[in-house]
Design a protein around this motif. Structure first.
Motif, mmCIF file in Angstrom:
data_model
loop_
_atom_site.group_PDB
_atom_site.id
_atom_site.type_symbol
_atom_site.label_atom_id
_atom_site.label_comp_id
_atom_site.label_asym_id
_atom_site.label_seq_id
_atom_site.Cartn_x
_atom_site.Cartn_y
_atom_site.Cartn_z
ATOM 1 N N PRO A 29 104.401 32.627 65.004
ATOM 2 C CA PRO A 29 103.906 32.330 66.352
ATOM 3 C C PRO A 29 102.682 31.416 66.362
ATOM 4 O O PRO A 29 102.471 30.687 67.324
ATOM 5 N N PHE A 30 101.899 31.421 65.296
ATOM 6 C CA PHE A 30 100.725 30.560 65.273
ATOM 7 C C PHE A 30 101.127 29.094 65.255
ATOM 8 O O PHE A 30 100.516 28.271 65.939
ATOM 9 N N TYR A 32 103.815 27.866 66.551
ATOM 10 C CA TYR A 32 104.292 27.567 67.902
ATOM 11 C C TYR A 32 103.127 27.330 68.852
ATOM 12 O O TYR A 32 103.137 26.368 69.624
ATOM 13 N N LEU A 33 102.104 28.191 68.791
ATOM 14 C CA LEU A 33 100.953 28.034 69.676
ATOM 15 C C LEU A 33 100.192 26.735 69.408
ATOM 16 O O LEU A 33 99.799 26.033 70.346
ATOM 17 N N VAL A 34 100.000 26.413 68.151
ATOM 18 C CA VAL A 34 99.312 25.160 67.813
ATOM 19 C C VAL A 34 100.160 23.974 68.253
ATOM 20 O O VAL A 34 99.631 22.990 68.791
ATOM 21 N N SER A 35 101.469 24.053 68.073
ATOM 22 C CA SER A 35 102.364 22.969 68.512
ATOM 23 C C SER A 35 102.276 22.770 70.016
ATOM 24 O O SER A 35 102.250 21.633 70.499
ATOM 25 N N GLN A 36 102.249 23.851 70.761
ATOM 26 C CA GLN A 36 102.134 23.743 72.219
ATOM 27 C C GLN A 36 100.773 23.184 72.623
ATOM 28 O O GLN A 36 100.683 22.436 73.600
ATOM 29 N N LEU A 37 99.758 23.525 71.885
ATOM 30 C CA LEU A 37 98.408 23.085 72.214
ATOM 31 C C LEU A 37 98.216 21.590 71.965
ATOM 32 O O LEU A 37 97.625 20.897 72.789
#
Length: 189
Positions: A29-30, A32-37
């Protein structure tokens, strides 16, 4: 409040596995979160790349043991006499000087205790490394404890691992004795 101190009660192996799953590439999930950010997929190897493997181990260890430090400091803050703060307020002392000349000196011995406990625990760090990186890639995330484990139980050099453990124990005892003597030194008036 209970949710904030919950990491303190979790086994270090579970903490290591938790962070390994969160940081696993490419499905953690990290990522994914960095990719979205940042707006595009990340290509960071959190558990094998430099310097991310060290940062990942530090984050996992700090996440688990920060509540312990906060509990110690909270106990110290509640032990400080409110009269000291009232006297400082009556004298017109600002919050920064109040912190610097009242709070910090009163918390000094407890900060030293907390640092001693954390250093002792960090010196023997093994389980998070074992679960998250396995000491690798190569031997880049080895600690003394992990090296002694590898030497004794993977390579079966038990005499070398035993000698290393004794040396490690003696050096740790000397270091901790120095910190404890500093803590037990009488206060100057």
């Amino acid at each position: 409040m209970l949710i904030l101190i919950m990491p303190l009660f979790i086994s270090p192996v579970i903490v290591g596995q938790f962070w390994a799953l969160i940081l696993q590439r490419p499905y953690g999930p990290f990522d994914y979160l960095v990719s979205q950010l940042i707006g595009h997929p990340t290509e960071v190897s959190w558990l094998t790349g430099n310097p991310w493997k060290f940062i990942s181990l530090i984050v996992a260890d700090v996440w688990q043991w920060t509540p312990f430090i906060f509990v110690i400091l909270l106990a110290g803050l509640t032990a400080i006499s409110p009269e000291l703060y009232e006297a400082a307020e009556l004298d017109g002392v600002g919050w920064w000087r109040t912190f610097w000349h009242i709070t910090l000196p009163q918390l000094g011995p407890l900060i030293l205790i907390a640092v001693t406990f954390r250093l002792l625990d960090a010196i023997k760090l093994f389980d998070a490394i074992f679960v998250m990186t396995g000491g690798g890639p190569g031997t880049s995330t080895y600690t003394t404890s992990f090296y002694l484990y590898q030497t004794g139980f993977q390579q079966f050099h038990l005499s070398r691992a035993t000698a290393g453990s004794w040396i490690f124990l003696i050096l740790t005892a000397i270091f901790i004795t120095f910190l404890v003597r500093r803590l037990l030194r009488p206060e100057r008036v």
